[in-house]
Design a protein around this motif. Structure first.
Motif, short mmCIF file in Angstrom:
data_model
loop_
_atom_site.label_atom_id
_atom_site.label_comp_id
_atom_site.label_asym_id
_atom_site.label_seq_id
_atom_site.Cartn_x
_atom_site.Cartn_y
_atom_site.Cartn_z
N GLN A 155 1.22 -0.76 -0.04
CA GLN A 155 0.19 -0.05 -0.17
C GLN A 155 0.56 1.35 -0.14
OE1 GLN A 155 -1.21 2.33 2.70
NE2 GLN A 155 0.09 1.74 4.22
N ARG A 210 -4.90 0.59 -0.54
CA ARG A 210 -5.46 1.38 0.71
C ARG A 210 -6.78 1.05 0.61
NH1 ARG A 210 -2.71 6.74 2.88
NH2 ARG A 210 -0.40 5.42 3.15
N ASN A 221 -9.44 -1.97 2.84
CA ASN A 221 -10.25 -1.04 3.30
C ASN A 221 -11.40 -1.81 3.47
OD1 ASN A 221 -8.72 0.09 5.57
ND2 ASN A 221 -8.44 2.06 4.09
N ARG A 232 -2.75 -2.90 10.14
CA ARG A 232 -3.63 -1.32 10.72
C ARG A 232 -2.91 -1.16 12.24
NH1 ARG A 232 -5.22 1.67 7.49
NH2 ARG A 232 -6.16 3.12 9.31
#
Length: 95
Positions: free
Chosen positions: A20, A27, A31, A86
């Motif tokens: 990413q 990204r 997500n 994350r």
């Protein structure tokens, strides 16, 4: 198989982090996949619990059939890797 699971939990978040950084659109993809995975994972779990409660079956015995659902395992596995990814981002940013 155990080694594969442990190694993938170490290297997949690292791969996600570096990929990413290399390509920013990943990204958004990571997500969105997490959102879809959370929805599917949660719906499978809640529908399984609802069925057990509706049928008045033994909860502790029948809930284990949930772990045989390949979709539950796939989307839950992605959520586990995504959480590590994350946490890696947060840790690097705060260092």
């Amino acid at each position: 198989m155990k080694v594969l699971i442990v190694l993938s939990s170490l290297f997949l978040p690292l791969f996600m982090y570096f990929s990413q950084k290399w390509w920013m659109k990943l990204r958004l993809l990571f997500n969105l996949l997490a959102i879809v995975s959370a929805l599917i994972f949660g719906n499978i779990a809640s529908l399984s619990i609802h069925t057990i409660l509706k049928d008045h079956t033994v909860f502790m015995t029948n809930i284990h059939s949930l772990f045989l659902n390949p979709f539950f395992l796939i989307f839950g596995g992605y959520l586990g890797v995504y959480i590590l990814y994350r946490l890696l981002i947060i840790t690097i940013e705060e260092a």
